[in-house]
Structures are given as C-alpha cells and as structure tokens.
Design a protein around this motif. Sequence first.
Motif, PDB file in Angstrom:
ATOM      1  N   SER A 343       0.972  -0.913   0.068  1.00  0.00           N
ATOM      2  CA  SER A 343       0.025   0.033  -0.121  1.00  0.00           C
ATOM      3  C   SER A 343       0.990   0.818   0.133  1.00  0.00           C
ATOM      4  N   TYR A 345       0.863   5.679   1.219  1.00  0.00           N
ATOM      5  CA  TYR A 345      -0.318   6.725   1.080  1.00  0.00           C
ATOM      6  C   TYR A 345       1.075   8.130   0.822  1.00  0.00           C
ATOM      7  N   ILE A 347       0.430  12.547   1.988  1.00  0.00           N
ATOM      8  CA  ILE A 347      -0.528  13.633   2.617  1.00  0.00           C
ATOM      9  C   ILE A 347      -0.448  14.451   2.287  1.00  0.00           C
ATOM     10  N   PHE A 357      -5.123  13.318   1.830  1.00  0.00           N
ATOM     11  CA  PHE A 357      -5.136  11.926   2.236  1.00  0.00           C
ATOM     12  C   PHE A 357      -5.516  11.036   1.148  1.00  0.00           C
ATOM     13  N   GLU A 358      -4.340  10.774   1.140  1.00  0.00           N
ATOM     14  CA  GLU A 358      -4.624   9.428  -0.535  1.00  0.00           C
ATOM     15  C   GLU A 358      -3.777   8.721  -0.614  1.00  0.00           C
ATOM     16  N   ILE A 359      -4.626   7.325  -0.302  1.00  0.00           N
ATOM     17  CA  ILE A 359      -3.745   5.587  -0.589  1.00  0.00           C
ATOM     18  C   ILE A 359      -4.191   5.177  -1.761  1.00  0.00           C
ATOM     19  N   PRO A 391      -7.811   1.768   7.594  1.00  0.00           N
ATOM     20  CA  PRO A 391      -7.480   3.602   7.462  1.00  0.00           C
ATOM     21  C   PRO A 391      -8.995   3.770   8.154  1.00  0.00           C
TER      22      PRO A 391
END
Length: 460
Positions: A343, A345, A347, A357-359, A391
């Motif tokens: 994964s 992230y 920010i 905030f991105e995932i 999350p």
Amino acid sequence: MSEASPSALHDVPYRITNPELIPAERYYDEHFFKLEQERLWPHVWQMACRLEEIPEVGDYTVYTLLSHSVILINTKDGVKAFKNACRHRGLRLAHGPGNCAKEGFVCPFHGWRWNSEGENTFVFGRHFFDEEVLERAQIDLVPVRVAFWAGCAFINFDDSAPSLRDALGPVADRMDARHADKLKMDWWFGTELPTNWKLAMEAFQEGFHTPQTHPQLHAVSVNANDAFGAGPDGLPVNVGLGPRETVNMHVDFLAKLGEGMDGMVHKTEVAVLETLRGMDVPEDANLATMAFYGHAYQAVEQDARERGADIFEFAKVAQEHPFHAVEFMFPHYFLLPMMGAMSAYRIRPLTPETCFFEIWSLVIRPENEPYDTPTEPTILPHDSPEFPEIPRQDYSNLPLQQRGLHDLEFMRLASKHEGMLSNYQRLIDGYLARLDAKTLMKASQTVNSGFAAPILDIGF
C-alpha cells in the motif's frame, strides 16, 4: 536555500526541546504552518505522480502543493516537470490529467501556446512586446527539478538541494530490492481530512495504537502481548498456541490485514497463503512460525512467477534487506510492504487544520496484463464506508485528536515505539531553522528508518 548555524534552532517557534514532548501548537498554529510553507516544502523532494498515470507521450498530470502547481508531462525525451503558469500573466494552464501531444497548452486569457516539451509556440500580438521580454528562456514554461524512484516522479523546487537518492538514504535500497519500481495501481482513493497534515501522517508511523484502534488485527496476532504488553484486563492474548494453531493464526493475520487494507497483502497472495493451513509443521511453535514464512515466501513467489509477474526472490531479499511494515520517505510519502504487494500513502497540507490524504493499493502485475489504470483518485468523504476498514478506523480518531490538541500543551511519546514522530518533527525544525543542506540530508536518511523506530539522534 540559505544556511544558518545550529543556534538558529532556538528561533523556531514551538521547537521540540524534549524529544518525547511535541508542542501541540505545531498542529494548528497559523504562523508555524506558514513557516512550513516557506522553509520546508520548497526545499524537499515531493512525490508528484506515479509514472503509470502518464504512460503515453503527451500525457500529463498536475501536482498541487498549497499555492504551487506543477505540470508533469511525458515528453518524447522522458517525463519533465514545469510550473503550471502562463509566462504572460500567470494563469494556470492545466487543471487535471490529459494529453497535450496534439494541442499542447493554450492559455485561456490571451491564447499563448506551448507544446508538449514546454516550449512556447505562439505569442498573441507579439509585435506589441519588446523583444527582450520575449527571449526563449523568458517565455518557455519554467522547468522544475524532477527525479524518479519507485515508479514515481518526485519534484523539488530547490535546484541546490541534494539528489533524491541522497535524501532518501538506505530506504531506497530496501524498496528497490522489493521491485518497488514495478508496482502498479489496483486502486487510488483520496479524501480531505479535518486534520493537520503531520497529525494525519503520525497515525501511520507507529503500531502502538493497534490493540485499541485495530482490535481485529490484535485478535489474530500470535503472542499479541509481546510487542506492547497486556491490556487493562491483564490477560494474555494468543499465548501458548500449538504449532498448527500458530500457522493458522499467521494466515488469519495476513488475511485480515489484506482485507482491512484492501491490499498490502494482495488477494492473489491471500489465496496462496490459505493453502498453507495444511502444511507439515514442526512440533515447536516458534519453529512453526519460521517454517510458515519460509513456505509462504516460496509459494507466493512461485504463484507470481507462474502468472508472469516480475517478482523478486522473497527469501533472499528478506534476509539481505530487512524491511518494516511501514516505510516512510520524508516529508510525506509512505510505502507499506508485506509480501510482494504494497500500500502507499501521500499526505499534503491544505490549511493548518486540514490535509489531503491519498491511499494506493499496489501490486506487481504480469507485464502485459490489461488493466484500467486510474489517472485520478476516487474522492470520498473521510468517514465513507467505502474506505477499507483499517484506514477508516484511523480516520475516525484523527478529527477528535485535532480538536483535542487545542486543549493540550504537549503530546507525550513512548520513546521506544513512537520515536518516528519525534524524529521527523525535529527534522522539520531543522528546515525551519534553515540548517545546511548536508546536515538536513543526513538527518533525512536517519528519519527514513522505518515503522515504529525509537527516538534517534538525527544530528542536531
């Protein structure tokens, strides 16, 4: 970036003087936020896009950070970055992903034009200008420094800053060994959090909160009390398991982690791990753990190769390049490896008390496997049930924490488990004090030390 002596640290507002105490004002004070905008962000490497967002010549996307906007274009000579501003009167030229191979960029104000290389091709009413203000360097789009790593383009507004590789330090080698450059998107979500950007990051810089915030993971962790001790009831959790129970619980944990992140442990990997429940196990539970991971690495790697994925050698890499379940790349990017998938992230600050905030869910996919790769994130409310469980649980805490910090003087850190929070926050102080680039580079390499690091000496 001008350089200052270490004594300049004394002038940083809300400076960290005790590494276990973080002044609460750092998370909402307007002046502190403006100092970050002026002295931190213009001098650091920022993950601007994944290269798979712009796979074809002419493809472009836009990266925005506070008042700055950058166009990243896949040109015939590779990916280039330019400031997203007309050289005439400053209008933004691009507002999202697209392809400029045929039309280039046209300013909607007076019609000035640029091609996909950032070169000016038309000045409306050219004869009305003095030629000295229309020299090529004055009217082409302003280039921005760009470098590439882990399948991403990183930008830096400071041409004198150390290289991206020097800023990253050893974490780059750890992730290179895991073929981070070959990862591809499964999905990409984004949300605006009512939370300071640093506070949002810190929820993912330690595992100390797992028993309370993510009880579903704690419940399927072998010897769950070993890391942090017992809960308020004082009872042991998953202690004294037999070898078969131990193997099954390792499978349960990885499956629950994959489910809770909708990635990190990919669905294809979980399917392989489920087949190991019936594996032969030694009589000792500790040896059963070692045997399980040996079999798991081999089985997941073999499955990936059979599907045509360019996977790394799991056992060899695990031995030669020990990794952390969360790897941090200062100032705002994370990779979360476990098996072959990860994964990620990113920010970005919006205001003193909000951030974006991105995932991503990333996987090493077979080379020619067709996939509809997203070019923009799916935007969700921060409390959307569409977010994966883990999350979503973290997001539920953050707005409450942001409000609560207005009634505190300090946050208190556990030096062994929450040290990463202190380490990177003190590095921010170094940028605000305008310390020399070499000192900041060395500190950055230390800060990029991985999940749940203790408080470390970062050199100042």
